[in-house]
Write a protein that holds these residues in place. Structure first.
Motif, PDB file in Angstrom:
ATOM      1  N   PHE A  82      47.570 -42.428 -69.368  1.00 25.88           N
ATOM      2  CA  PHE A  82      48.089 -42.378 -68.524  1.00 25.88           C
ATOM      3  C   PHE A  82      48.826 -42.495 -67.513  1.00 25.88           C
ATOM      4  O   PHE A  82      49.870 -43.321 -67.178  1.00 25.88           O
ATOM      5  CB  PHE A  82      47.413 -40.583 -67.951  1.00 25.88           C
ATOM      6  CG  PHE A  82      48.025 -39.530 -68.974  1.00 25.88           C
ATOM      7  CD1 PHE A  82      48.791 -39.430 -70.331  1.00 25.88           C
ATOM      8  CD2 PHE A  82      47.391 -38.080 -69.142  1.00 25.88           C
ATOM      9  CE1 PHE A  82      48.910 -38.700 -71.390  1.00 25.88           C
ATOM     10  CE2 PHE A  82      47.704 -37.052 -69.532  1.00 25.88           C
ATOM     11  CZ  PHE A  82      48.320 -37.319 -71.074  1.00 25.88           C
ATOM     12  N   GLU A  86      51.787 -45.121 -65.754  1.00 24.70           N
ATOM     13  CA  GLU A  86      53.218 -44.362 -64.972  1.00 24.70           C
ATOM     14  C   GLU A  86      52.915 -46.208 -64.903  1.00 24.70           C
ATOM     15  O   GLU A  86      53.905 -46.712 -64.434  1.00 24.70           O
ATOM     16  CB  GLU A  86      52.103 -43.593 -64.428  1.00 24.70           C
ATOM     17  CG  GLU A  86      52.914 -43.194 -62.806  1.00 24.70           C
ATOM     18  CD  GLU A  86      52.731 -42.471 -62.216  1.00 24.70           C
ATOM     19  OE1 GLU A  86      52.836 -42.063 -61.168  1.00 24.70           O
ATOM     20  OE2 GLU A  86      52.455 -41.127 -63.134  1.00 24.70           O
ATOM     21  N   ARG A 408      56.432 -40.783 -65.464  1.00 19.82           N
ATOM     22  CA  ARG A 408      55.134 -40.351 -64.691  1.00 19.82           C
ATOM     23  C   ARG A 408      53.695 -39.192 -66.023  1.00 19.82           C
ATOM     24  O   ARG A 408      54.666 -38.648 -66.616  1.00 19.82           O
ATOM     25  CB  ARG A 408      55.684 -39.101 -64.154  1.00 19.82           C
ATOM     26  CG  ARG A 408      56.587 -40.285 -63.127  1.00 19.82           C
ATOM     27  CD  ARG A 408      55.983 -41.114 -61.979  1.00 19.82           C
ATOM     28  NE  ARG A 408      56.598 -41.646 -60.991  1.00 19.82           N
ATOM     29  CZ  ARG A 408      56.900 -42.083 -59.814  1.00 19.82           C
ATOM     30  NH1 ARG A 408      55.908 -43.133 -59.901  1.00 19.82           N
ATOM     31  NH2 ARG A 408      57.501 -43.378 -59.235  1.00 19.82           N
ATOM     32  N   MET A 409      52.793 -39.008 -65.172  1.00 20.95           N
ATOM     33  CA  MET A 409      52.107 -39.082 -65.833  1.00 20.95           C
ATOM     34  C   MET A 409      51.920 -36.773 -65.962  1.00 20.95           C
ATOM     35  O   MET A 409      52.467 -36.455 -64.492  1.00 20.95           O
ATOM     36  CB  MET A 409      50.526 -38.958 -65.482  1.00 20.95           C
ATOM     37  CG  MET A 409      49.885 -38.616 -64.427  1.00 20.95           C
ATOM     38  SD  MET A 409      48.259 -39.318 -63.799  1.00 20.95           S
ATOM     39  CE  MET A 409      48.219 -41.546 -63.469  1.00 20.95           C
ATOM     40  N   PRO A 410      51.573 -36.312 -66.088  1.00 21.02           N
ATOM     41  CA  PRO A 410      51.342 -35.155 -66.619  1.00 21.02           C
ATOM     42  C   PRO A 410      50.430 -34.615 -65.642  1.00 21.02           C
ATOM     43  O   PRO A 410      49.039 -35.401 -64.674  1.00 21.02           O
ATOM     44  CB  PRO A 410      51.117 -33.800 -67.150  1.00 21.02           C
ATOM     45  CG  PRO A 410      50.952 -35.079 -68.678  1.00 21.02           C
ATOM     46  CD  PRO A 410      51.331 -36.626 -68.256  1.00 21.02           C
ATOM     47  N   LEU A 411      49.975 -33.684 -64.539  1.00 17.94           N
ATOM     48  CA  LEU A 411      48.644 -32.897 -63.979  1.00 17.94           C
ATOM     49  C   LEU A 411      48.495 -33.982 -62.604  1.00 17.94           C
ATOM     50  O   LEU A 411      46.983 -34.285 -62.097  1.00 17.94           O
ATOM     51  CB  LEU A 411      47.495 -32.388 -64.738  1.00 17.94           C
ATOM     52  CG  LEU A 411      47.477 -31.631 -66.183  1.00 17.94           C
ATOM     53  CD1 LEU A 411      46.708 -31.587 -66.795  1.00 17.94           C
ATOM     54  CD2 LEU A 411      48.557 -30.181 -65.536  1.00 17.94           C
ATOM     55  N   TRP A 412      49.291 -34.260 -62.380  1.00 15.82           N
ATOM     56  CA  TRP A 412      48.921 -35.899 -61.101  1.00 15.82           C
ATOM     57  C   TRP A 412      48.843 -34.545 -59.986  1.00 15.82           C
ATOM     58  O   TRP A 412      49.422 -33.806 -60.032  1.00 15.82           O
ATOM     59  CB  TRP A 412      49.580 -36.603 -60.724  1.00 15.82           C
ATOM     60  CG  TRP A 412      49.754 -38.079 -59.711  1.00 15.82           C
ATOM     61  CD1 TRP A 412      48.832 -39.143 -59.964  1.00 15.82           C
ATOM     62  CD2 TRP A 412      49.611 -38.135 -58.726  1.00 15.82           C
ATOM     63  NE1 TRP A 412      48.865 -39.962 -58.689  1.00 15.82           N
ATOM     64  CE2 TRP A 412      49.572 -38.671 -57.921  1.00 15.82           C
ATOM     65  CE3 TRP A 412      50.580 -36.567 -57.385  1.00 15.82           C
ATOM     66  CZ2 TRP A 412      49.941 -38.821 -56.356  1.00 15.82           C
ATOM     67  CZ3 TRP A 412      50.827 -36.502 -56.430  1.00 15.82           C
ATOM     68  CH2 TRP A 412      50.163 -37.899 -55.882  1.00 15.82           C
TER      69      TRP A 412
END
Length: 477
Positions: A82, A86, A408-412
């Motif tokens: 991830f 990004e 864009r990565m999740p859970l950032w």
């Protein structure tokens, strides 16, 4: 924050001091799409060669806990992927990790991650190449070190060719190594000597025929090598300057490659664990002998030859990847002027031929270094490099970077924060000797930064991006 420049706009001072840059920093040719990029990236993960060369060493220390350790390492690599996806779409540069970290976390951090990545790119190819002799044994008996050196030199010659040609060459080899991994998985599962519960039984053969328990701390220490097992997915970032649409295809290639390679590696590891005739055979890690016992010598020979081709394939792709890192460092003025001039030269096929030789030839020499030392330093370097990339990912949405078009990565920011904590702990559990080797090299690199690069910050270590990939606002697409 570092001075990140589009490749067409190097400052006049830098051009004056470095004759090689008199016509502006050179750019690599965009020549491959997502299929070619995926083939090259999967080949650099080298699932079969990793399975047959690196994993046996894990079997020797972790026994039945090997599959569990690799599975945990693969989960950690999801978070790492991830971060790479990004940052790779945000900073699409052949410099890979160092370009991303320099841009987001500062020039010194970028320099340190470059040194760690350089350690990895110099050590991993010979580590893999030295396994060739074992899998040519059904035909001819060769010494590991000279054979590995020969593979490195062959890979270096192939690395001088056009990238598109190499994508298809490595693609053919990749098919063969996937077939070999599939054969091993099928034979292991169809000759099972123990149930699925053995995959978490944490047992290893000890001395004198005794059985020892694999401790949780031993699994944690093994995670550094487990991270190395699927490490090649980062190749997509190094190839971003040669992908036709990097802001879209880098993320897709990184994530897809990790998923595919994990399956190709983890399924055969599970099959070998349940199919090994006894714990001593599993701990011995002689996969070729187990394949022959499960089938016959002809099948064992076929698998061995496929693995030998996979190792050669891995060498070719790694030399291609690693030469791009060295090329990018010269283009970004990391070295004295004459060195930058040499390393940034492109050959008739568009490949950085001097950088390719500078990676391949020392790699051949490293084949004569103790293998366990190479494993240990690589594990520490990969873990430290991932740690710095995760730090950069935490900073990826500050200011203008937060408005730049990128995947864009999740859970950032939870993903990079958890990753930093876990990797720091894994690093603390590595052997002192390997930490000292890597730390000593890093200390010398810091001195080079302090005494040479930092006093010349206007003309040295100026991380550049391709002109066609400057920061784009969200509204641009």
């Amino acid at each position: 924050m570092t001075d990140t420049l589009p490749t067409a706009e190097a400052p006049e001072a830098a051009l004056a001091e470095a004759p090689d840059s008199s016509r502006g920093p050179r750019q690599l040719k965009r020549s491959i799409g997502i299929v070619g990029g995926t083939l090259l990236t999967l080949s650099c993960v080298t699932p079969a060669s990793t399975l047959f060369v690196v994993v046996p060493d894990l079997f020797g220390t972790l026994g039945t806990a090997t599959a569990l350790t690799i599975a945990i390492g693969s989960l950690l690599c999801v978070a790492v992927a991830f971060c790479y996806a990004e940052l790779g779409t945000l900073i699409p540069s052949a410099g890979g990790e160092y370009a991303m970290v320099s841009t987001l976390a500062g020039r010194l951090a970028g320099w340190l991650v470059f040194v760690l990545s350089l350690l990895v790119v110099m050590i991993v190819p010979p580590v893999i190449a030295m396994g060739t002799a074992d899998y040519l044994a059904p035909i001819v008996h060769l010494a590991p070190a000279p054979t590995g050196a020969g593979v490195m030199l062959l890979a270096t010659l192939a690395g001088l060719l056009d990238l598109r040609a190499n994508a298809w060459i490595t693609g053919v080899f990749l098919v063969l190594e996937v077939i070999a991994a599939g054969v091993v998985a099928l034979l292991g599962f169809t000759h099972a000597h123990r149930g699925a519960g053995s995959l978490v039984s944490m047992r290893v053969a000890g001395t004198g025929g005794h059985t020892d328990t694999v401790t949780a701390m031993l699994v944690v220490s093994g995670l550094a090598i487990a991270l190395f097992v699927t490490q090649g997915f980062s190749t997509a970032v190094y190839l971003s300057e040669e992908l036709e649409n990097p802001r879209r295809d880098v993320a897709r290639t990184v994530i897809a490659t990790l998923a595919i390679s994990t399956v190709i590696i983890l399924v055969p590891v599970a099959a070998i664990t349940v199919g090994a005739p006894d714990l001593a055979a599993l701990t011995g890690g002689d996969i070729g002998r187990m394949v022959t016992a499960w089938s016959d010598s002809a099948v064992g020979t076929f698998v061995s030859l496929c693995v030998a081709l996979a190792i050669i394939n891995a060498g070719i792709v790694m030399v291609i990847q690693n030469s791009r890192v060295l090329f990018a460092s010269a283009r970004d003025q990391a070295w004295p002027g004459p060195v930058n001039s040499l390393l940034s030269r492109l050959g008739r096929f568009g490949s950085p031929w001097v950088a390719t030789l500078a990676v391949g030839v020392p790699g051949a020499v490293l084949c004569f270094v103790d293998l366990h030392t190479l494993y240990g330093v690589t594990g520490v370097s990969v873990t430290g490099m991932y740690l710095l990339v995760a730090v950069a990912a935490l900073l990826a949405r500050r200011g203008a970077h937060g408005r730049t078009h990128a995947w864009r990565m999740p859970l950032w920011p939870a993903v990079p924060m958890v990753l930093i904590a876990v990797l720091a702990y894994v690093l603390s559990r590595q052997e002192t000797g390997y930490l000292l080797w890597t730390g000593g090299i890093t200390a010398l690199a810091t001195l080079y930064w302090a005494l040479y690069l930092r006093p010349r910050k206007e003309t040295r270590w100026l991380v550049s991006l391709p002109e066609d990939q400057r920061a784009l606002p969200e509204a641009s697409e």
